[in-house]
Scaffold this active site. Structure first.
Site, PDB file in Angstrom:
ATOM      1  N   THR A 167       0.855  -1.186   0.000  1.00 46.06           N
ATOM      2  CA  THR A 167       0.000   0.000   0.000  1.00 46.06           C
ATOM      3  C   THR A 167       0.894   1.239   0.000  1.00 46.06           C
ATOM      4  O   THR A 167       1.885   1.302   0.724  1.00 46.06           O
ATOM      5  CB  THR A 167      -0.940   0.024   1.220  1.00 46.06           C
ATOM      6  OG1 THR A 167      -1.868  -1.058   1.104  1.00 46.06           O
ATOM      7  CG2 THR A 167      -1.727   1.324   1.294  1.00 46.06           C
ATOM      8  N   PHE A 214       1.288   5.095   0.865  1.00 41.93           N
ATOM      9  CA  PHE A 214       0.761   6.110   1.777  1.00 41.93           C
ATOM     10  C   PHE A 214       1.380   7.460   1.448  1.00 41.93           C
ATOM     11  O   PHE A 214       2.566   7.543   1.109  1.00 41.93           O
ATOM     12  CB  PHE A 214       1.114   5.766   3.229  1.00 41.93           C
ATOM     13  CG  PHE A 214       0.447   4.527   3.762  1.00 41.93           C
ATOM     14  CD1 PHE A 214      -0.719   4.599   4.490  1.00 41.93           C
ATOM     15  CD2 PHE A 214       1.005   3.278   3.534  1.00 41.93           C
ATOM     16  CE1 PHE A 214      -1.331   3.466   4.993  1.00 41.93           C
ATOM     17  CE2 PHE A 214       0.399   2.122   4.026  1.00 41.93           C
ATOM     18  CZ  PHE A 214      -0.772   2.222   4.763  1.00 41.93           C
TER      19      PHE A 214
END
Length: 271
Positions: A170, A172
């Site tokens: 992921t 960020f």
């Protein structure tokens, strides 16, 4: 000490990514929603916010992109954090028929869930789903979250590494009121909307080609104001203060109805 706001409970992937990004002792502040996370920094309760914006399996986090449109904060950093999902609960795998987690995590583990005929129940946060499972205390119910979250809530891990793809990351963004000077290896993020006419997007993209600037991402999101009208979110290599990039952005702005520079920040690598 640096204060960083994140969405979720203790043990959330956002909290782990924040600690990894700053690589020093930070005070992490858990909040319920992405909007509250950004408001905390806007109101000077925290110096930084961390927001998940895209996943390598499930794609973009729509709510985050919509908030980036309206926030006054600057993007000042990014980090790619590896996501290692675990099935957490008190029962055995053959007993589990219901699984709780954040919708993104459920999507990232879809093959495992379907293979085991589990019913899914969305939760507002992965770590929060561990807290829920502990309170429910039923052997047929489990959740998907991190190993750290299981340790925090003292819950057993039934299985680990259950994502559809083990290469699961992921991305960020770090946001604050500050801005960065050039590092020599930068990325810039912008948002713009265009005229609803032939060639509008081409004329903008042509500027990147003409200036030999590498586009790393382009994404469209509904404006939420007019049907079938979109905002475009673009990431590209370079810093907004670089004369070549600055001149290119001015030309792009002339072709748009609206343009916002989210910020420039050092480009991250997969760890």
């Amino acid at each position: 000490m640096i204060h960083v706001s994140f969405q979720g409970e203790r043990g959330a992937y956002s909290e782990a990514a924040a600690k990894l990004f700053f690589n020093e002792e930070v005070k992490t502040v858990p909040l319920t929603t992405f909007a509250e996370v950004l408001e905390s920094t806007s109101n000077d309760k925290t110096q930084f916010s961390i927001l998940p914006v895209e996943n390598s399996i499930e794609g973009s986090v729509g709510e985050s992109y919509d908030l980036l449109y309206s926030t006054s904060l600057n993007a000042t950093g990014e980090i790619y954090h590896r996501i290692e999902h675990c099935l957490i609960g008190t029962g055995k795998i053959e007993q589990i028929d219901t699984v709780y987690s954040h919708p993104q995590a459920l999507g990232q583990c879809r093959k495992f869930i379907e293979k085991n005929n589990m019913k899914t129940i969305p939760a507002y946060d992965t770590a929060g789903s561990v807290k829920m499972i502990k309170e429910i205390n039923k052997e047929n119910c489990a959740c998907i979250a991190s190993r750290e979250a299981a340790e925090i809530y003292q819950m057993p891990i039934i299985l680990d590494n259950i994502a559809n793809n083990q290469n699961n990351y992921t991305r960020f963004l770090i946001l604050s009121k500050t801005s960065n000077s050039e590092s020599g290896n930068d990325k810039t993020s912008i948002i713009f909307s265009i005229k609803h006419e032939p060639g509008s997007l081409f004329r903008i993209i042509e500027n990147f080609h003409r200036n030999n600037v590498n586009l790393t991402k382009i994404e469209s999101r509904p404006t939420k104001m007019n049907t079938w009208e979109y905002n475009f979110y673009v990431d590209f290599e370079g810093h907004q203060n670089n004369p070549k990039i600055s001149e290119m952005l001015e030309k792009i702005k002339q072709e748009t109805l609206f343009m916002k520079v989210l910020g420039s920040y050092p480009s991250a690598k997969l760890s």
